[in-house]
Design a protein around this motif. Structure first.
Motif, PDB file in Angstrom:
ATOM      1  N   ARG A 133     149.846  28.924 -45.696  1.00 40.91           N
ATOM      2  CA  ARG A 133     150.551  28.807 -46.977  1.00 40.91           C
ATOM      3  C   ARG A 133     149.858  29.628 -48.055  1.00 40.91           C
ATOM      4  NH1 ARG A 133     154.248  25.567 -49.420  1.00 40.91           N
ATOM      5  NH2 ARG A 133     153.919  25.024 -51.619  1.00 40.91           N
ATOM      6  N   VAL A 134     148.534  29.529 -48.086  1.00 37.84           N
ATOM      7  CA  VAL A 134     147.777  30.277 -49.101  1.00 37.84           C
ATOM      8  C   VAL A 134     147.853  31.775 -48.828  1.00 37.84           C
ATOM      9  CG1 VAL A 134     145.509  30.638 -50.129  1.00 37.84           C
ATOM     10  CG2 VAL A 134     146.252  28.322 -49.543  1.00 37.84           C
ATOM     11  N   MET A 135     147.781  32.167 -47.565  1.00 42.66           N
ATOM     12  CA  MET A 135     147.836  33.603 -47.238  1.00 42.66           C
ATOM     13  C   MET A 135     149.163  34.231 -47.665  1.00 42.66           C
ATOM     14  SD  MET A 135     144.914  34.551 -46.104  1.00 42.66           S
ATOM     15  CE  MET A 135     145.372  36.215 -45.617  1.00 42.66           C
ATOM     16  N   GLU A 136     150.217  33.444 -47.755  1.00 40.50           N
ATOM     17  CA  GLU A 136     151.488  33.971 -48.254  1.00 40.50           C
ATOM     18  C   GLU A 136     151.389  34.367 -49.727  1.00 40.50           C
ATOM     19  OE1 GLU A 136     154.269  30.912 -47.409  1.00 40.50           O
ATOM     20  OE2 GLU A 136     154.465  31.436 -45.284  1.00 40.50           O
ATOM     21  N   TRP A 137     150.412  33.808 -50.431  1.00 35.44           N
ATOM     22  CA  TRP A 137     150.210  34.126 -51.843  1.00 35.44           C
ATOM     23  C   TRP A 137     149.204  35.260 -52.033  1.00 35.44           C
ATOM     24  CZ3 TRP A 137     149.113  28.257 -52.665  1.00 35.44           C
ATOM     25  CH2 TRP A 137     150.322  27.536 -52.582  1.00 35.44           C
ATOM     26  N   VAL A 138     148.678  35.800 -50.943  1.00 35.67           N
ATOM     27  CA  VAL A 138     147.705  36.894 -50.986  1.00 35.67           C
ATOM     28  C   VAL A 138     148.438  38.215 -50.795  1.00 35.67           C
ATOM     29  CG1 VAL A 138     145.674  37.903 -49.862  1.00 35.67           C
ATOM     30  CG2 VAL A 138     145.845  35.417 -50.156  1.00 35.67           C
ATOM     31  N   ALA A 139     148.113  39.195 -51.602  1.00 38.20           N
ATOM     32  CA  ALA A 139     148.742  40.512 -51.502  1.00 38.20           C
ATOM     33  C   ALA A 139     148.273  41.232 -50.243  1.00 38.20           C
ATOM     34  CB  ALA A 139     148.386  41.347 -52.733  1.00 38.20           C
ATOM     35  N   PRO A 140     149.097  42.088 -49.657  1.00 38.19           N
ATOM     36  CA  PRO A 140     148.617  42.941 -48.566  1.00 38.19           C
ATOM     37  C   PRO A 140     147.363  43.696 -48.996  1.00 38.19           C
ATOM     38  CG  PRO A 140     150.995  43.088 -48.750  1.00 38.19           C
ATOM     39  CD  PRO A 140     150.530  42.293 -49.947  1.00 38.19           C
ATOM     40  N   GLY A 141     146.342  43.630 -48.170  1.00 36.54           N
ATOM     41  CA  GLY A 141     145.058  44.226 -48.511  1.00 36.54           C
ATOM     42  C   GLY A 141     144.147  43.304 -49.279  1.00 36.54           C
ATOM     43  N   GLY A 142     144.669  42.146 -49.704  1.00 37.23           N
ATOM     44  CA  GLY A 142     143.867  41.164 -50.430  1.00 37.23           C
ATOM     45  C   GLY A 142     143.064  40.278 -49.496  1.00 37.23           C
ATOM     46  N   GLY A 182     151.235  39.276 -39.642  1.00 41.38           N
ATOM     47  CA  GLY A 182     151.032  39.950 -40.914  1.00 41.38           C
ATOM     48  C   GLY A 182     150.255  39.170 -41.944  1.00 41.38           C
ATOM     49  N   LEU A 183     149.862  37.901 -41.632  1.00 39.06           N
ATOM     50  CA  LEU A 183     149.144  37.108 -42.626  1.00 39.06           C
ATOM     51  C   LEU A 183     147.624  37.257 -42.517  1.00 39.06           C
ATOM     52  CD1 LEU A 183     151.051  33.694 -42.908  1.00 39.06           C
ATOM     53  CD2 LEU A 183     151.141  35.687 -44.416  1.00 39.06           C
ATOM     54  N   ALA A 184     147.098  37.135 -41.313  1.00 41.72           N
ATOM     55  CA  ALA A 184     145.641  37.120 -41.146  1.00 41.72           C
ATOM     56  C   ALA A 184     145.188  38.311 -40.326  1.00 41.72           C
ATOM     57  CB  ALA A 184     145.192  35.824 -40.478  1.00 41.72           C
ATOM     58  N   GLY A 185     144.327  39.124 -40.934  1.00 41.55           N
ATOM     59  CA  GLY A 185     143.762  40.263 -40.238  1.00 41.55           C
ATOM     60  C   GLY A 185     142.286  40.043 -39.968  1.00 41.55           C
ATOM     61  N   ARG A 186     141.480  40.962 -40.454  1.00 39.88           N
ATOM     62  CA  ARG A 186     140.038  40.910 -40.204  1.00 39.88           C
ATOM     63  C   ARG A 186     139.423  39.666 -40.835  1.00 39.88           C
ATOM     64  NH1 ARG A 186     135.351  42.449 -42.760  1.00 39.88           N
ATOM     65  NH2 ARG A 186     136.574  43.007 -44.608  1.00 39.88           N
ATOM     66  N   ASP A 245     123.797  24.390 -47.607  1.00 43.69           N
ATOM     67  CA  ASP A 245     124.307  25.745 -47.450  1.00 43.69           C
ATOM     68  C   ASP A 245     125.826  25.726 -47.261  1.00 43.69           C
ATOM     69  OD1 ASP A 245     121.620  26.208 -47.460  1.00 43.69           O
ATOM     70  OD2 ASP A 245     121.502  26.946 -45.400  1.00 43.69           O
ATOM     71  N   GLN A 246     126.456  26.811 -47.714  1.00 43.01           N
ATOM     72  CA  GLN A 246     127.902  26.939 -47.601  1.00 43.01           C
ATOM     73  C   GLN A 246     128.293  27.974 -46.555  1.00 43.01           C
ATOM     74  OE1 GLN A 246     130.086  26.846 -51.655  1.00 43.01           O
ATOM     75  NE2 GLN A 246     128.177  27.937 -52.036  1.00 43.01           N
ATOM     76  N   HIS A 247     129.379  27.690 -45.841  1.00 43.92           N
ATOM     77  CA  HIS A 247     130.040  28.714 -45.048  1.00 43.92           C
ATOM     78  C   HIS A 247     131.136  29.345 -45.905  1.00 43.92           C
ATOM     79  CE1 HIS A 247     128.956  27.165 -40.768  1.00 43.92           C
ATOM     80  NE2 HIS A 247     128.159  28.134 -41.156  1.00 43.92           N
ATOM     81  N   VAL A 248     131.266  30.651 -45.815  1.00 42.22           N
ATOM     82  CA  VAL A 248     132.365  31.362 -46.467  1.00 42.22           C
ATOM     83  C   VAL A 248     133.109  32.145 -45.398  1.00 42.22           C
ATOM     84  CG1 VAL A 248     133.058  32.949 -48.280  1.00 42.22           C
ATOM     85  CG2 VAL A 248     130.977  31.604 -48.560  1.00 42.22           C
ATOM     86  N   LEU A 249     134.349  31.741 -45.158  1.00 45.69           N
ATOM     87  CA  LEU A 249     135.203  32.446 -44.220  1.00 45.69           C
ATOM     88  C   LEU A 249     136.104  33.396 -45.004  1.00 45.69           C
ATOM     89  CD1 LEU A 249     136.432  32.968 -41.419  1.00 45.69           C
ATOM     90  CD2 LEU A 249     137.952  31.003 -41.826  1.00 45.69           C
ATOM     91  N   SER A 250     135.945  34.682 -44.765  1.00 39.31           N
ATOM     92  CA  SER A 250     136.749  35.710 -45.429  1.00 39.31           C
ATOM     93  C   SER A 250     137.897  36.116 -44.507  1.00 39.31           C
ATOM     94  CB  SER A 250     135.877  36.925 -45.762  1.00 39.31           C
ATOM     95  OG  SER A 250     136.652  38.002 -46.250  1.00 39.31           O
ATOM     96  N   ILE A 251     139.123  36.013 -45.019  1.00 40.95           N
ATOM     97  CA  ILE A 251     140.309  36.383 -44.242  1.00 40.95           C
ATOM     98  C   ILE A 251     141.060  37.455 -45.021  1.00 40.95           C
ATOM     99  CG2 ILE A 251     142.402  35.558 -43.105  1.00 40.95           C
ATOM    100  CD1 ILE A 251     141.257  32.701 -43.405  1.00 40.95           C
ATOM    101  N   GLU A 252     141.185  38.617 -44.419  1.00 41.99           N
ATOM    102  CA  GLU A 252     141.857  39.742 -45.072  1.00 41.99           C
ATOM    103  C   GLU A 252     143.324  39.798 -44.617  1.00 41.99           C
ATOM    104  OE1 GLU A 252     141.585  44.450 -44.490  1.00 41.99           O
ATOM    105  OE2 GLU A 252     139.751  43.552 -45.325  1.00 41.99           O
ATOM    106  N   ARG A 253     144.227  39.939 -45.564  1.00 38.57           N
ATOM    107  CA  ARG A 253     145.630  40.135 -45.199  1.00 38.57           C
ATOM    108  C   ARG A 253     145.845  41.618 -44.919  1.00 38.57           C
ATOM    109  NH1 ARG A 253     151.188  37.611 -47.813  1.00 38.57           N
ATOM    110  NH2 ARG A 253     152.574  38.654 -46.329  1.00 38.57           N
ATOM    111  N   PRO A 254     146.419  41.943 -43.780  1.00 31.65           N
ATOM    112  CA  PRO A 254     146.601  43.366 -43.444  1.00 31.65           C
ATOM    113  C   PRO A 254     147.369  44.106 -44.530  1.00 31.65           C
ATOM    114  CG  PRO A 254     147.051  41.987 -41.537  1.00 31.65           C
ATOM    115  CD  PRO A 254     146.872  41.063 -42.696  1.00 31.65           C
ATOM    116  N   ALA A 255     146.992  45.338 -44.763  1.00 32.54           N
ATOM    117  CA  ALA A 255     147.616  46.127 -45.825  1.00 32.54           C
ATOM    118  C   ALA A 255     149.060  46.482 -45.507  1.00 32.54           C
ATOM    119  CB  ALA A 255     146.810  47.409 -46.066  1.00 32.54           C
ATOM    120  N   SER A 256     149.393  46.512 -44.231  1.00 37.67           N
ATOM    121  CA  SER A 256     150.776  46.823 -43.858  1.00 37.67           C
ATOM    122  C   SER A 256     151.110  46.185 -42.528  1.00 37.67           C
ATOM    123  CB  SER A 256     150.968  48.338 -43.774  1.00 37.67           C
ATOM    124  OG  SER A 256     150.102  48.905 -42.818  1.00 37.67           O
TER     125      SER A 256
END
Length: 256
Positions: A133-142, A182-186, A245-256
């Motif tokens: 749901r949150v990734m739908e609010w992330v811009a491509p490349g965001g 198209g939502l979750a890339g690297r 300590d914190q874990h930070v999971l970074s999820i990139e939305r593919p640019a295209s």
């Protein structure tokens, strides 16, 4: 856990006041914000665009106000009314959404989105759906950053000891492949060191009560928590220290 969650957990009245007191004491004794903000600044520097920041679970706006100058637009999802008042003071130009993330309507495509210490309050079975749901609010490349305590830290060992609950954002990584195309890339997982230092037993117990306020979990007796704090966190000089300590999971939305 980092955030004021009265509205997420149904805490009200004097219980909310006690929760806020514990939250404030936790912030005053931890170096978490310093470490986190330095990390976030490095993330911002690498972004291809800085149009919109989306902060989900923004609380009183400490991190929001730190990041806001780097973005043209700021949108915050914060269900707690007292926290929204504080957030409005800390970051007046932020657009505020009052509903929880599962009900929120967000008209944004964020270049950076934060889901910071929110998943404790969402059933484990809904973590992947919430992330989608949150990734739908992330811009491509965001990028979406999901922050959660490292389950191997002293803080979360205490939480597990008293509540039986285990929270591990690493478990989410394997579920990302099932998200819509198209939502979750690297993805990338980082660990941010953090330490809480309490100046007295009473202060540390108040913080421990805050950290143990897990939804639908049993409430331990004060005597049991005090015995645990003395055994595991005592510095033998009247102060108390534990790692969180914190874990930070970074999820990139593919640019295209």
């Amino acid at each position: 856990m980092e955030l004021e969650k009265a509205a997420w957990t149904g805490i009200a009245g004097t219980h909310a006041d006690a929760y806020r007191k514990g939250f404030d004491m936790f912030l005053s004794g931890t170096d978490e914000k310093t470490t986190t903000h330095a990390y976030l600044r490095r993330v911002v520097d690498r972004l291809p665009a800085r149009r919109t920041l989306l902060d989900i679970g923004a609380a009183q706006g400490t991190t929001t106000s730190y990041l806001a100058p780097y973005f043209e637009r700021v949108v915050c999802v914060e269900p707690s009314e007292p926290m929204r008042r504080a957030l409005a003071r800390a970051c007046p130009r932020a657009e505020l959404v009052a509903e929880p993330v599962g009900e929120a309507r967000v008209d944004a495509r964020a270049d950076l989105a934060l889901l910071s210490h929110v998943l404790y309050y969402i059933p484990r079975a809904q973590w992947a759906a919430t992330t989608a749901r949150v990734m739908e609010w992330v811009a491509p490349g965001g990028v979406l950053l999901v922050l959660l305590q490292n389950p191997d830290s002293a803080c979360m060992r205490m939480v597990r000891h008293f509540t039986g609950r285990h929270f591990d954002v690493r478990e989410l990584v394997g579920e990302l492949a099932a998200l819509p195309p198209g939502l979750a890339g690297r993805t990338e997982l980082d660990v941010l060191p953090a330490r809480y230092h309490g100046r007295s037993l009473e202060e540390t117990l108040t913080v421990a009560d805050f950290l143990l306020s897990v939804p639908d979990a049993p409430s331990p007796t004060r005597e049991a928590v005090e015995a645990y704090v003395r055994r595991h966190f005592d510095n033998e000089d009247g102060t108390y220290t534990f790692r969180h300590d914190q874990h930070v999971l970074s999820i990139e939305r593919p640019a295209s």
